[in-house]
Design a protein around this motif. Structure first.
Motif, PDB file in Angstrom:
ATOM      1  N   CYS A  65       0.826  -1.212   0.000  1.00  9.50           N
ATOM      2  CA  CYS A  65       0.000   0.000   0.000  1.00  9.50           C
ATOM      3  C   CYS A  65       0.860   1.261   0.000  1.00  9.50           C
ATOM      4  O   CYS A  65       0.440   2.315  -0.473  1.00  9.50           O
ATOM      5  N   GLY A  66       2.068   1.185   0.585  1.00  8.37           N
ATOM      6  CA  GLY A  66       2.979   2.322   0.596  1.00  8.37           C
ATOM      7  C   GLY A  66       2.775   3.296   1.724  1.00  8.37           C
ATOM      8  O   GLY A  66       3.494   4.298   1.829  1.00  8.37           O
ATOM      9  N   ALA A  67       1.814   3.035   2.610  1.00  9.27           N
ATOM     10  CA  ALA A  67       1.530   3.981   3.695  1.00  9.27           C
ATOM     11  C   ALA A  67       2.737   4.193   4.600  1.00  9.27           C
ATOM     12  O   ALA A  67       3.010   5.311   5.030  1.00  9.27           O
ATOM     13  N   CYS A  68       3.474   3.133   4.879  1.00  9.11           N
ATOM     14  CA  CYS A  68       4.633   3.251   5.767  1.00  9.11           C
ATOM     15  C   CYS A  68       5.693   4.165   5.182  1.00  9.11           C
ATOM     16  O   CYS A  68       6.381   4.896   5.901  1.00  9.11           O
ATOM     17  N   THR A  69       5.830   4.154   3.854  1.00  5.44           N
ATOM     18  CA  THR A  69       6.841   4.993   3.218  1.00  5.44           C
ATOM     19  C   THR A  69       6.483   6.473   3.284  1.00  5.44           C
ATOM     20  O   THR A  69       7.364   7.331   3.228  1.00  5.44           O
ATOM     21  N   SER A  70       5.196   6.763   3.385  1.00  6.33           N
ATOM     22  CA  SER A  70       4.751   8.156   3.434  1.00  6.33           C
ATOM     23  C   SER A  70       4.843   8.756   4.825  1.00  6.33           C
ATOM     24  O   SER A  70       4.986   9.973   4.964  1.00  6.33           O
ATOM     25  N   VAL A  71       4.743   7.911   5.864  1.00  8.76           N
ATOM     26  CA  VAL A  71       4.757   8.449   7.227  1.00  8.76           C
ATOM     27  C   VAL A  71       6.124   8.397   7.879  1.00  8.76           C
ATOM     28  O   VAL A  71       6.346   9.049   8.904  1.00  8.76           O
ATOM     29  N   CYS A  72       7.067   7.643   7.314  1.00 12.35           N
ATOM     30  CA  CYS A  72       8.388   7.530   7.935  1.00 12.35           C
ATOM     31  C   CYS A  72       9.123   8.863   7.830  1.00 12.35           C
ATOM     32  O   CYS A  72       9.372   9.352   6.722  1.00 12.35           O
ATOM     33  N   PRO A  73       9.514   9.473   8.951  1.00 15.40           N
ATOM     34  CA  PRO A  73      10.135  10.804   8.895  1.00 15.40           C
ATOM     35  C   PRO A  73      11.547  10.817   8.327  1.00 15.40           C
ATOM     36  O   PRO A  73      12.005  11.847   7.849  1.00 15.40           O
ATOM     37  N   THR A  74      12.235   9.677   8.362  1.00 16.49           N
ATOM     38  CA  THR A  74      13.622   9.646   7.894  1.00 16.49           C
ATOM     39  C   THR A  74      13.798   8.866   6.582  1.00 16.49           C
ATOM     40  O   THR A  74      14.917   8.575   6.188  1.00 16.49           O
ATOM     41  N   GLU A  75      12.684   8.522   5.933  1.00 15.99           N
ATOM     42  CA  GLU A  75      12.730   7.799   4.660  1.00 15.99           C
ATOM     43  C   GLU A  75      13.495   6.488   4.786  1.00 15.99           C
ATOM     44  O   GLU A  75      14.262   6.090   3.893  1.00 15.99           O
ATOM     45  N   ALA A  76      13.268   5.805   5.908  1.00 15.73           N
ATOM     46  CA  ALA A  76      13.909   4.513   6.134  1.00 15.73           C
ATOM     47  C   ALA A  76      13.181   3.395   5.400  1.00 15.73           C
ATOM     48  O   ALA A  76      13.727   2.303   5.229  1.00 15.73           O
ATOM     49  N   LEU A  77      11.948   3.659   4.985  1.00 15.34           N
ATOM     50  CA  LEU A  77      11.170   2.706   4.204  1.00 15.34           C
ATOM     51  C   LEU A  77      10.928   3.320   2.836  1.00 15.34           C
ATOM     52  O   LEU A  77      10.405   4.438   2.733  1.00 15.34           O
ATOM     53  N   VAL A  78      11.320   2.599   1.804  1.00 16.80           N
ATOM     54  CA  VAL A  78      11.298   3.151   0.447  1.00 16.80           C
ATOM     55  C   VAL A  78      10.462   2.249  -0.452  1.00 16.80           C
ATOM     56  O   VAL A  78      10.708   1.048  -0.548  1.00 16.80           O
ATOM     57  N   SER A  79       9.491   2.846  -1.113  1.00 21.32           N
ATOM     58  CA  SER A  79       8.686   2.097  -2.067  1.00 21.32           C
ATOM     59  C   SER A  79       9.463   1.932  -3.368  1.00 21.32           C
ATOM     60  O   SER A  79      10.003   2.907  -3.897  1.00 21.32           O
ATOM     61  N   VAL A  80       9.522   0.715  -3.856  1.00 20.95           N
ATOM     62  CA  VAL A  80      10.185   0.469  -5.145  1.00 20.95           C
ATOM     63  C   VAL A  80       9.170   0.077  -6.212  1.00 20.95           C
ATOM     64  O   VAL A  80       9.553  -0.309  -7.316  1.00 20.95           O
ATOM     65  N   ALA A  81       7.908   0.184  -5.883  1.00 22.49           N
ATOM     66  CA  ALA A  81       6.863  -0.162  -6.847  1.00 22.49           C
ATOM     67  C   ALA A  81       5.733   0.860  -6.776  1.00 22.49           C
ATOM     68  O   ALA A  81       4.674   0.562  -6.248  1.00 22.49           O
TER      69      ALA A  81
END
Length: 380
Positions: A65-81
């Motif tokens: 869904c990508g929600a985690c990538t949008s809320v992470c303040p340090t961009e530690a989770l990155v969507s590759v799709a």
């Protein structure tokens, strides 16, 4: 250091995950006292786990869904799709085709084959989109930003609706404060300008298969190139170092600082849109810090653990003792809360209401420290 895109490309090849964890960017890896669990809070399937200076993501459980990538303040989770750059490029191309309207669609709406795929950018879920993408498109000339999704009540991603609403609200706040009349709008239908009467030619199985093969070949080529760049040119080793070696405090008294691509995109985009017309902006992308100097004991742990260097020691007297000044730059602050978490004196406070003048001020705000009394010797 390899760039974030290099790390993402290589991680994609190795992990086959729609979301990649860049471990050393995670606050909880950098300091076990960090309270941030935003990714876990929005993950509807419990795919993310944090414990003992480690963050893990179960790729088999992840719903992309990508929600985690949008809320992470340090961009530690990155969507590759898709990657941010790919998504922004697709939306910009669609805006040109639409005469200025940047259109995003969730996969569920795209699957109805009502619209020309060249006129919108597709994501698994609109929760994948963050403020930097919306603001960046407006800065590059989009006069509309439309986020199209269907009946979320029956969608498997329905629990992340608040994330979509928050992104739209925060993006629109940034645009309004900078005098733009454009607003991101969430809608349940494609605009007439992108609809097609007969989608057979656009969505035919032959065309779809060809595009799938082409995309796969392109991705493999990109991954191979990234691997070569990292291993040969940047000196990256697949062998994982211990956390103490990776995140060691430097001789200048700082942990490794993080470059924040989305912050850079947003700041540059806002500057292109125009000067702020309000004194303050309510945002989750930036923050403002205050220090109660009467309570502060000048230990500087807030500056040591600040992941971006928004809080820092005076660069001229970086290692001077006792500490005389701390400096704060709002444009570098990601509102992660690490400074609050590590201050055992409770002297640091963090706010989401940011003075707009500070965001574009080249001069950091200085806090004059009260000099602590000298430590008494054990022998008197």
């Amino acid at each position: 250091m390899p760039s974030l895109n290099d790390i993402v490309a290589m991680a994609q090849a190795m992990e086959k995950s729609p979301v990649v964890v860049v471990e050393d960017r995670c606050l909880c890896v950098r300091n076990r006292n960090a309270s941030c669990r935003r990714c876990m809070g929005v993950c509807q399937v419990g795919a993310i786990a944090i414990a003992a200076n480690e963050i893990t993501l179960d790729a088999s459980a992840c719903m992309a869904c990508g929600a985690c990538t949008s809320v992470c303040p340090t961009e530690a989770l990155v969507s590759v799709a898709p990657l941010d750059a790919d998504l922004s490029r697709a939306a910009a191309q669609a805006a040109v085709a639409n005469g200025g309207a940047a259109v995003f669609s969730c996969a569920r709406m795209a699957a109805k084959h009502q619209a020309d795929p060249a006129r919108f950018a597709e994501v698994p879920c609109l929760a994948r989109i963050d403020e930097s993408i919306i603001v960046g498109l407006v800065a590059h000339g989009a006069d509309q930003v439309l986020l199209v999704d269907g009946d979320c009540a029956s969608c498997k991603y329905r629990s992340v609706q608040p994330c979509i609403e928050a992104t739209v609200a925060y993006a629109n706040e940034l645009l309004a404060v900078h005098g733009s009349s454009v607003r991101a709008v969430r809608t349940s239908a494609f605009p007439d300008s992108v609809l097609v009467e007969d989608a057979g030619d656009l969505y035919g199985s032959t065309r779809r298969g060809f595009l799938s093969e082409a995309a796969g070949a392109a991705r493999e080529t990109a991954v191979a190139a990234a691997r070569t760049t990292i291993e040969q040119e940047l000196g990256y080793s697949a062998e994982k170092l211990q956390i103490g070696e990776r995140l060691r405090v430097s001789a200048s008294g700082e942990m490794p600082r993080l470059h924040m691509p989305r912050h850079e995109v947003t700041i540059n985009a806002l500057d292109d849109i125009g000067l702020p017309c309000e004194e303050n902006v309510e945002t989750r992308l930036f923050g403002t810090v205050d220090i109660d100097t009467d309570r502060c004991n000048a230990c500087s742990m807030c500056a040591v653990f600040c992941p971006t260097g928004a809080l820092a020691r005076d660069p001229v007297e970086k290692m001077s003792e006792p500490l005389r000044y701390l400096e704060f730059s709002a444009s570098d602050c990601v509102q992660c809360g690490m400074c609050v978490d590590v201050c055992w004196k409770g002297a640091v406070s963090l706010s989401a209401t940011v003075p707009t003048a500070e965001l574009f001020d080249f001069e950091p705000r200085a806090f004059a420290m009260n000099t602590p009394p000298p430590r008494r010797s054990a022998f008197g």
